[in-house]
Design an enzyme around this catalytic site. Structure first.
Site, PDB file in Angstrom:
ATOM      1  N   ARG A 154       8.969  -8.431  15.360  1.00 33.92           N
ATOM      2  CA  ARG A 154       9.221  -6.941  14.871  1.00 33.92           C
ATOM      3  C   ARG A 154       8.279  -6.306  15.255  1.00 33.92           C
ATOM      4  O   ARG A 154       7.398  -6.135  15.453  1.00 33.92           O
ATOM      5  CB  ARG A 154       9.246  -6.517  13.142  1.00 33.92           C
ATOM      6  CG  ARG A 154       9.105  -5.441  12.793  1.00 33.92           C
ATOM      7  CD  ARG A 154       8.959  -5.410  11.060  1.00 33.92           C
ATOM      8  NE  ARG A 154       8.153  -4.320  10.276  1.00 33.92           N
ATOM      9  CZ  ARG A 154       9.716  -3.243  10.506  1.00 33.92           C
ATOM     10  NH1 ARG A 154      10.947  -4.103  10.591  1.00 33.92           N
ATOM     11  NH2 ARG A 154       9.590  -2.122   9.565  1.00 33.92           N
TER      12      ARG A 154
ATOM     13  N   HIS B 123       1.055  -1.378   0.422  1.00 32.26           N
ATOM     14  CA  HIS B 123       0.384  -0.087  -0.610  1.00 32.26           C
ATOM     15  C   HIS B 123       1.020   1.241  -0.475  1.00 32.26           C
ATOM     16  O   HIS B 123       1.978   1.386  -0.205  1.00 32.26           O
ATOM     17  CB  HIS B 123      -0.953  -0.035   1.066  1.00 32.26           C
ATOM     18  CG  HIS B 123       0.401   0.253   2.725  1.00 32.26           C
ATOM     19  ND1 HIS B 123       0.479  -1.278   3.139  1.00 32.26           N
ATOM     20  CD2 HIS B 123      -0.276   1.685   3.186  1.00 32.26           C
ATOM     21  CE1 HIS B 123       1.182  -0.547   4.093  1.00 32.26           C
ATOM     22  NE2 HIS B 123       1.031   0.804   4.134  1.00 32.26           N
TER      23      HIS B 123
ATOM     24  N   HIS C   4       5.016   0.537  -0.424  1.00 33.12           N
ATOM     25  CA  HIS C   4       5.475  -0.386   0.730  1.00 33.12           C
ATOM     26  C   HIS C   4       4.985  -1.797   1.596  1.00 33.12           C
ATOM     27  O   HIS C   4       3.964  -1.833   1.432  1.00 33.12           O
ATOM     28  CB  HIS C   4       5.932   0.581   1.509  1.00 33.12           C
ATOM     29  CG  HIS C   4       4.954   1.215   3.034  1.00 33.12           C
ATOM     30  ND1 HIS C   4       4.187   2.209   1.726  1.00 33.12           N
ATOM     31  CD2 HIS C   4       4.486   1.515   3.392  1.00 33.12           C
ATOM     32  CE1 HIS C   4       4.079   2.655   2.906  1.00 33.12           C
ATOM     33  NE2 HIS C   4       3.708   1.789   4.668  1.00 33.12           N
TER      34      HIS C   4
ATOM     35  N   ASP D 202       1.045   4.942   2.643  1.00 33.21           N
ATOM     36  CA  ASP D 202       0.041   5.364   3.427  1.00 33.21           C
ATOM     37  C   ASP D 202      -0.471   6.979   3.342  1.00 33.21           C
ATOM     38  O   ASP D 202       0.163   7.644   1.617  1.00 33.21           O
ATOM     39  CB  ASP D 202       1.572   6.038   4.659  1.00 33.21           C
ATOM     40  CG  ASP D 202       2.010   5.111   4.984  1.00 33.21           C
ATOM     41  OD1 ASP D 202       1.338   3.443   5.183  1.00 33.21           O
ATOM     42  OD2 ASP D 202       3.100   5.466   5.700  1.00 33.21           O
TER      43      ASP D 202
HETATM   44  C1  LIG Z   1      -7.562  -1.758   4.275  1.00 34.82           C
HETATM   45  C2  LIG Z   1      -7.602   0.031   4.759  1.00 34.82           C
HETATM   46  C3  LIG Z   1      -6.327  -0.267   6.354  1.00 34.82           C
HETATM   47  C4  LIG Z   1      -6.059   1.309   6.349  1.00 34.82           C
HETATM   48  C5  LIG Z   1      -7.547   2.124   5.872  1.00 34.82           C
HETATM   49  C6  LIG Z   1      -7.766   0.883   4.350  1.00 34.82           C
HETATM   50  O1  LIG Z   1      -9.347   1.073   3.972  1.00 34.82           O
HETATM   51  C7  LIG Z   1      -7.070   1.259   3.513  1.00 34.82           C
HETATM   52  C8  LIG Z   1      -5.537   2.551   3.981  1.00 34.82           C
HETATM   53  C9  LIG Z   1      -5.056   1.602   4.926  1.00 34.82           C
HETATM   54  C10 LIG Z   1      -4.087   2.128   6.056  1.00 34.82           C
HETATM   55  C11 LIG Z   1      -2.651   1.939   5.573  1.00 34.82           C
HETATM   56  C12 LIG Z   1      -1.347   3.662   6.545  1.00 34.82           C
HETATM   57  C13 LIG Z   1      -1.440   3.549   8.101  1.00 34.82           C
HETATM   58  O2  LIG Z   1      -1.105   1.893   8.559  1.00 34.82           O
HETATM   59  C14 LIG Z   1      -3.508   3.169   7.755  1.00 34.82           C
HETATM   60  C15 LIG Z   1      -3.390   3.969  10.068  1.00 34.82           C
HETATM   61  C16 LIG Z   1      -4.282   4.748   6.958  1.00 34.82           C
HETATM   62  O3  LIG Z   1      -4.205   5.640   7.202  1.00 34.82           O
HETATM   63  O4  LIG Z   1      -4.153   4.053   5.686  1.00 34.82           O
HETATM   64  C17 LIG Z   1      -4.524   2.365   7.271  1.00 34.82           C
HETATM   65  C18 LIG Z   1      -6.010   1.904   7.440  1.00 34.82           C
HETATM   66  C19 LIG Z   1      -6.659   1.162   8.903  1.00 34.82           C
HETATM   67  O5  LIG Z   1      -5.470   0.450   8.941  1.00 34.82           O
HETATM   68  O6  LIG Z   1      -6.726   1.804   9.793  1.00 34.82           O
HETATM   69  O1  LIG Z   2       5.517  -2.474  10.331  1.00 32.74           O
HETATM   70  C1  LIG Z   2       5.687  -1.902   9.621  1.00 32.74           C
HETATM   71  O2  LIG Z   2       7.125  -1.553   9.159  1.00 32.74           O
HETATM   72  C2  LIG Z   2       5.219  -0.539   8.752  1.00 32.74           C
HETATM   73  C3  LIG Z   2       3.491  -1.120   7.926  1.00 32.74           C
HETATM   74  C4  LIG Z   2       2.809   0.002   7.566  1.00 32.74           C
HETATM   75  O3  LIG Z   2       3.686   0.354   6.533  1.00 32.74           O
HETATM   76  C5  LIG Z   2       0.686   0.515   7.947  1.00 32.74           C
HETATM   77  O4  LIG Z   2       0.706   1.167   9.014  1.00 32.74           O
HETATM   78  O5  LIG Z   2       1.201   1.466   7.166  1.00 32.74           O
HETATM   79 FE   LIG Z   3       2.447   1.424   5.286  1.00 26.80          FE
END
Ligand SMILES: C=C1C[C@]23C[C@@]1(O)CC[C@H]2[C@@]12CC[C@H](O)[C@@](C)(C(=O)O1)[C@H]2[C@@H]3C(=O)O
Ligand SMILES: O=C(O)CCC(=O)C(=O)O
Ligand SMILES: [Fe+2]
Length: 344
Positions: free
Chosen positions: A279, A212, A269, A214
């Protein structure tokens, strides 16, 4: 000073490259430093930050709270869940079926919410709140320093164009601790010691955290000394990132890509969970306020570089992202119909 560190090649479809490294204690001029950061954000959307000045005590304090929380019995950890999206989660990422080999705590990065949440997270909630608030404040400080250097490196008139979004008291930044349990069993470990374990086979299927980008402006990531993070190079190859507990890793997010009119690329990433040790990673996701409009500063748009994205608010973007799977290319939904020369 920028140093290039080579990362070893692991498996097919990965390759060794130098990951850009920024040294905050170097004797470079501010202009050189800011231009180097801009280059790293343009070329990789990713860099390693060393000699950042955050006391090890602040970092270790936060890591120890994480270790203490994930070491609690399952029934106690579940009191801090299910994630809505904040709180404790196990294996399920988001609400659309994404799964990973991890447990996590996702928290809003503000004092009131941390104080409230800490009651279900720790036996000593005040201590947890103090440690988490101190860590988050340090991350926000570093993130703002980086954003101001970037504004400088892009020759923007308003040096606070980006950092202001994080300094806003309504900023929607969040903080996440991920815990990946060891994935190599004792039998595997014996086979590994004997040199008969097929590491490729045992590694292949374990996705710690799927691919994904961020969504926020930028992410400041720190992990213990266990690897697993991989970034996707501009030519689509996965690059393993060597862990370094004394450093931070900075990731460009989708909103930064939009704010720079596509000049920076949010970095794709993932985490491959293939370790015999657990980890623990900690991420500060720097985000704007819900009602903040995301559009590039005027200097980043010209007839040669027309707007690539329609203006949107962070709240709108966040709503969209929670309707999508982890791997989605969310920013594509906001593209204007402009076609770049490079796409012709
Ligand atoms: C599948 C999902 C988890 C996420 C929200 C989403 O719908 C798509 C983006 C995901 C992500 C990736 C980065 C961060 O870890 C996170 C907190 C974010 O802002 O977008 C997660 C979301 C989550 O885990 O709630
Ligand atoms: O746990 C990690 O090292 C990265 C995880 C990550 O990409 C995320 O939480 O968005
Ligand atoms: Fe991430």
């Amino acid at each position: 000073m920028v140093v290039s560190t080579s990362t070893p090649l692991r498996g097919r479809k990965t390759r060794a490259i130098g990951i850009p490294t920024i040294d905050f204690s170097s004797d470079m001029s501010k202009t050189e430093l800011s231009e180097t950061i801009v280059r790293a954000c343009e070329e990789y959307g990713f860099f390693k930050l060393i000699n950042h000045g955050i006391p090890m005590e602040t970092i270790d304090g936060m890591e120890n709270e994480g270790v203490r929380f994930f070491g609690r019995p399952g029934s106690e950890k579940h009191e801090a869940g299910p994630p809505n999206p904040y709180g404790y989660g196990c294996k399920n990422i988001g609400t659309h079926g994404d799964q990973g080999e991890l447990e996590y705590l996702l928290l809003e990065a503000n004092h009131v919410s941390i104080a409230h949440r800490s009651k279900t997270i720790a036996n000593n909630p005040t201590e947890f709140s103090d440690v988490a608030n101190c860590y988050i404040q340090s991350m926000r400080k570093i993130a703002c320093e980086i954003l101001e250097l970037v504004a400088d490196g892009l020759w923007l008139e308003d040096k606070g164009s980006f950092s202001r979004l994080l300094k806003d008291e309504d900023s929607d930044s969040c903080f996440r601790i991920n815990y990946y349990p060891p994935t190599i069993s004792n039998i595997n470990r014996y086979e590994e010691d004997m040199g008969v374990l097929d590491m490729q086979a045992s590694r292949k299927t374990r996705i710690g955290f799927g691919e994904h980008s961020d969504p926020q402006i930028l992410t400041i990531m720190r992990s213990n000394d266990v690897g697993g993070l991989q970034i996707c190079s501009p030519d689509g190859l996965w690059i393993p990132v060597n862990p370094d507990p004394s450093a931070f890793f900075v990731l460009v997010g989708d909103v930064f890509q939009a704010l720079t009119n596509g000049r920076f690329m949010s970095v794709r990433h993932r985490v491959v969970a293939n370790g015999s040790k657990s980890r623990l990673s900690m991420m500060y996701f720097g985000a704007p306020a819900y009602n903040a409009w995301i559009s590039p500063p005027p200097q980043m748009v010209s007839p040669q570089n027309p707007s690539l994205y329609k203006p949107f608010t962070w709240g709108e973007y966040k709503k969209t992202l929670y309707t999508l799977r982890l791997a989605a290319h969310r920013l594509d939904f906001y593209r204007t119909n402009v076609i770049n020369d490079s796409e012709l």
